[in-house]
Design an enzyme around this catalytic site. Structure first.
Site, PDB file in Angstrom:
ATOM      1  N   LEU A 171     -23.785  26.648 -60.356  1.00 62.80           N
ATOM      2  CA  LEU A 171     -22.637  26.119 -59.299  1.00 62.80           C
ATOM      3  C   LEU A 171     -22.061  27.588 -59.099  1.00 62.80           C
ATOM      4  O   LEU A 171     -21.411  28.170 -59.745  1.00 62.80           O
ATOM      5  CB  LEU A 171     -21.883  24.979 -60.141  1.00 62.80           C
ATOM      6  CG  LEU A 171     -22.437  23.717 -60.334  1.00 62.80           C
ATOM      7  CD1 LEU A 171     -21.971  22.887 -61.413  1.00 62.80           C
ATOM      8  CD2 LEU A 171     -22.249  23.030 -58.984  1.00 62.80           C
TER       9      LEU A 171
ATOM     10  N   HIS B 125     -15.128  21.319 -54.189  1.00 62.20           N
ATOM     11  CA  HIS B 125     -16.357  20.447 -54.506  1.00 62.20           C
ATOM     12  C   HIS B 125     -16.934  21.118 -56.059  1.00 62.20           C
ATOM     13  O   HIS B 125     -17.016  20.399 -56.827  1.00 62.20           O
ATOM     14  CB  HIS B 125     -17.424  20.597 -53.447  1.00 62.20           C
ATOM     15  CG  HIS B 125     -18.651  19.816 -53.612  1.00 62.20           C
ATOM     16  ND1 HIS B 125     -19.991  20.665 -53.835  1.00 62.20           N
ATOM     17  CD2 HIS B 125     -18.977  18.844 -53.640  1.00 62.20           C
ATOM     18  CE1 HIS B 125     -20.784  19.842 -53.804  1.00 62.20           C
ATOM     19  NE2 HIS B 125     -20.201  18.443 -53.611  1.00 62.20           N
TER      20      HIS B 125
HETATM   21  O1  LIG Z   1     -22.422  22.416 -53.704  1.00 60.34           O
HETATM   22  N1  LIG Z   1     -22.987  23.293 -54.407  1.00 60.34           N
HETATM   23  C1  LIG Z   1     -23.749  23.145 -55.378  1.00 60.34           C
HETATM   24  C2  LIG Z   1     -24.491  22.089 -55.761  1.00 60.34           C
HETATM   25  N2  LIG Z   1     -24.417  20.985 -55.050  1.00 60.34           N
HETATM   26  C3  LIG Z   1     -25.285  19.825 -54.989  1.00 60.34           C
HETATM   27  C4  LIG Z   1     -24.956  18.580 -56.000  1.00 60.34           C
HETATM   28  O2  LIG Z   1     -25.120  19.099 -57.126  1.00 60.34           O
HETATM   29  C5  LIG Z   1     -25.694  17.382 -55.674  1.00 60.34           C
HETATM   30  O3  LIG Z   1     -27.191  17.730 -55.853  1.00 60.34           O
HETATM   31  C6  LIG Z   1     -25.423  16.477 -54.642  1.00 60.34           C
HETATM   32  O4  LIG Z   1     -24.125  16.496 -54.355  1.00 60.34           O
HETATM   33  C7  LIG Z   1     -26.305  15.340 -54.433  1.00 60.34           C
HETATM   34  O5  LIG Z   1     -25.825  14.412 -55.356  1.00 60.34           O
HETATM   35  N3  LIG Z   1     -25.401  21.845 -56.644  1.00 60.34           N
HETATM   36  C8  LIG Z   1     -25.620  23.020 -57.518  1.00 60.34           C
HETATM   37  O6  LIG Z   1     -26.560  22.920 -58.680  1.00 60.34           O
HETATM   38  N4  LIG Z   1     -24.990  24.207 -57.240  1.00 60.34           N
HETATM   39  C9  LIG Z   1     -24.155  24.358 -56.135  1.00 60.34           C
HETATM   40  O7  LIG Z   1     -23.612  25.385 -56.069  1.00 60.34           O
END
Ligand SMILES: O=Nc1c(NC[C@H](O)[C@H](O)[C@H](O)CO)[nH]c(=O)[nH]c1=O
Length: 165
Positions: free
Chosen positions: A91, A98
């Site tokens: 992340l 978010h």
């Molecule tokens: O936004 N950034 C990131 C992210 N967003 C997607 C989230 O985990 C999920 O897959 C969706 O919201 C759908 O549910 N997921 C990550 O692993 N790293 C990030 O940095």
């Protein structure tokens, strides 16, 4: 005959009978790939057989908790139960809140899964403010930090065996 027989040599392959699951997110794929490689490398160094390292992926880190539960349940139903699962995600802070919300909820839920599933669920999620922080923790920057995936592999083997009676 001497009583001070040296302790049995510490098993150099403690993981030889373990089956370990790795579930990785697909966001930030270059960093994820390095973390997964490091994790697998350490698992093998500790004796886990290649055929007993099961790797699956899900879209993002938010899916790691429920994906881990589905993964563990599936392997149990297949009669190939896991001894530990290593959720891996990266992340990286964006321009909104978010990041904070995902990091917080994923961390708490992965912690709970240890107790809910009754097996070690290792915390393999990098929560970084910059790409560089994440790359350094995946061993992608020469001389900076090390590949945290290796630590997670070692933790999985230790936790799968510790307190085993
Ligand atoms: O936004 N950034 C990131 C992210 N967003 C997607 C989230 O985990 C999920 O897959 C969706 O919201 C759908 O549910 N997921 C990550 O692993 N790293 C990030 O940095």
């Amino acid at each position: 005959f001497s009583l001070n027989v040296p302790h049995r040599r510490q098993l150099t392959t403690p993981g030889q009978n373990l089956r370990i699951g790795i579930l990785h997110a697909r966001w930030n794929a270059k960093i994820i790939d390095s973390l997964v490689d490091g994790c697998i490398r350490r698992l093998k160094e500790l004796g886990v057989k290649e055929e007993n390292i099961i790797v699956e992926s899900i879209p993002g880190s938010f899916e790691l908790p429920y994906g881990s539960k589905l993964f563990v349940d599936k392997q149990a139903k297949l009669g190939q139960p896991l001894d530990a699962v290593i959720p891996i995600g990266v992340l990286i802070k964006g321009s909104t809140m978010h990041f904070e919300y995902i990091c917080d909820s994923v961390t708490h839920q992965l912690m709970k899964l240890n107790f809910e599933l009754g097996l070690p669920v290792i915390f393999g999620v990098l929560t970084c403010l910059t790409d560089e922080q994440a790359e350094a923790r995946a061993g992608l920057i020469e001389g900076k930090m090390h590949n945290h995936g290796e630590d997670w592999g070692a933790a999985a083997v230790e936790m799968a065996l510790k307190f085993r009676v």
